[in-house]
Enzyme design. Sequence first.
Site, mmCIF file in Angstrom:
data_model
loop_
_atom_site.group_PDB
_atom_site.id
_atom_site.type_symbol
_atom_site.label_atom_id
_atom_site.label_comp_id
_atom_site.label_asym_id
_atom_site.label_seq_id
_atom_site.Cartn_x
_atom_site.Cartn_y
_atom_site.Cartn_z
ATOM 1 N N HIS A 287 77.375 95.161 -7.102
ATOM 2 C CA HIS A 287 77.210 94.092 -7.994
ATOM 3 C C HIS A 287 77.620 94.545 -9.524
ATOM 4 C CE1 HIS A 287 75.302 90.264 -9.632
ATOM 5 N NE2 HIS A 287 75.341 91.020 -10.581
ATOM 6 N N PHE B 3 86.057 93.751 -19.632
ATOM 7 C CA PHE B 3 86.954 94.712 -19.149
ATOM 8 C C PHE B 3 88.216 94.430 -19.093
ATOM 9 C CE2 PHE B 3 83.107 96.914 -17.494
ATOM 10 C CZ PHE B 3 83.933 98.291 -17.110
ATOM 11 N N ASN C 55 67.636 79.435 -14.537
ATOM 12 C CA ASN C 55 67.568 80.550 -14.837
ATOM 13 C C ASN C 55 67.348 80.743 -16.379
ATOM 14 O OD1 ASN C 55 68.003 83.295 -15.616
ATOM 15 N ND2 ASN C 55 70.112 83.567 -14.795
ATOM 16 N N GLU D 184 74.183 83.406 -6.211
ATOM 17 C CA GLU D 184 72.805 83.580 -6.524
ATOM 18 C C GLU D 184 72.105 82.261 -6.488
ATOM 19 O OE1 GLU D 184 71.740 87.195 -8.989
ATOM 20 O OE2 GLU D 184 73.591 86.484 -9.573
ATOM 21 N N LYS E 63 70.234 78.655 -17.851
ATOM 22 C CA LYS E 63 71.337 78.185 -16.917
ATOM 23 C C LYS E 63 70.828 77.364 -16.092
ATOM 24 C CE LYS E 63 74.092 82.172 -18.372
ATOM 25 N NZ LYS E 63 74.482 83.643 -17.583
ATOM 26 N N ASP F 125 64.375 88.846 -8.606
ATOM 27 C CA ASP F 125 65.288 89.721 -8.515
ATOM 28 C C ASP F 125 64.866 91.004 -7.519
ATOM 29 O OD1 ASP F 125 67.255 88.275 -9.587
ATOM 30 O OD2 ASP F 125 67.737 89.473 -11.159
#
Length: 398
Positions: free
Chosen positions: A209, A284, A8, A385, A15, A149
Amino acid sequence: MALALVLNSGSSSIKFQLVNPANHATDDPFVSGLVEQIGEKMGRIILKIEGEKVVKEAPIADHSAGLSMSFDLMTEHGCGPSQVDIIAVGHRVVHGGILFSAPELITDEIVEMIRDLIPLAPLHNPANIDGIEVARRILPDVPHVAVFDTGFFHSLPPAAALYAINKDVAAEYGIRRYGFHGTSHEYVSSRVVDLMDKPAEEINTITFHLGNGASMAAVKGGVAVDTSMGMTPLAGLVMGTRTGDIDPGVVFHLARNANMSIDEIDNLMNKKSGVKGLSGVNDFRELHQMIEDGDQDAWSAYNIYIHQLRRYLGSYMVALGRVDCLVFTAGVGENAHFVREDALAGLEMYGIKVDPERNKLPNDGPRLISTDDSTVKVFVIPTNEELAIARYSAKFAE
């Protein structure tokens, strides 16, 4: 052991994972790695090899250097490309436009077709191409596979895919809904089949997602029929740093009254908005703590975020007609129990009942979080993924 290398490639990072395509969803990859700060004064390579962490800091000039240095470091630890059986390389490619609906074996022609799509994904496809070209040079004797994607959303019906803009302009410039996070949405919607006592074609699912980037999808019998992201990943839900849905007139207003350029507005809406733009943070955990401490900006940001989730949930319930299950995945979706609780609060009349105790259990594999008498089953399913890309890629080595 036959392994697939999954890449990726981002603008300043890479990555990657070495994955056994035969792994179960909960199995760790053989090797995972991150190359970061490419092109800066000092870069860093982080490897995790069967649980052992290895870190190397050094200047990393470009993607070619980053991947080569990573392979050298892996070789030092006995898992370099010449020491393991790499049967295929899978590349995550963000945008496949209308050209690609399924994984493709990469050839020079395919690379040029991906290059032609750069206007649709100027921030992502160039970096994806860099990764493809570097990996093909370093590993020329194995199949390289592009996994898009956008591919899962080629099935969207015209009413969901097309915008109400002049059709000639839309056709000339490729303006339509493409959708993103498709590999993740497809993966979790297929995984839920293992958890439901129904064949895939009889299951209607709404998938969430929720990471720093966030999207939802309506999946009817395994086929995507709607999704929240649009022509770009900027549309849809409120995200970590992206606006999500916003009146297009805001762009004209800022250009005319704030004298902002298109690039400045692009940067504002993609990198300085969303939850972070409203509250100052996009983690978050921090946001939740700020709310508990009484921060009104954090509370407002959270309410806007939840409101948008519920808007799309209602829309997709109508689009599907009958909903069998909801699936939460990705960083926020898997770990933020309070987001799941608030997004689904008060929906008992629609057959959605979340079990408070199940919902608060730690993230440890696929699990049911709804009550036993909930008509609509609610699951948390960790996305994977990389495993999905590894499996797609390995098929080209058979």
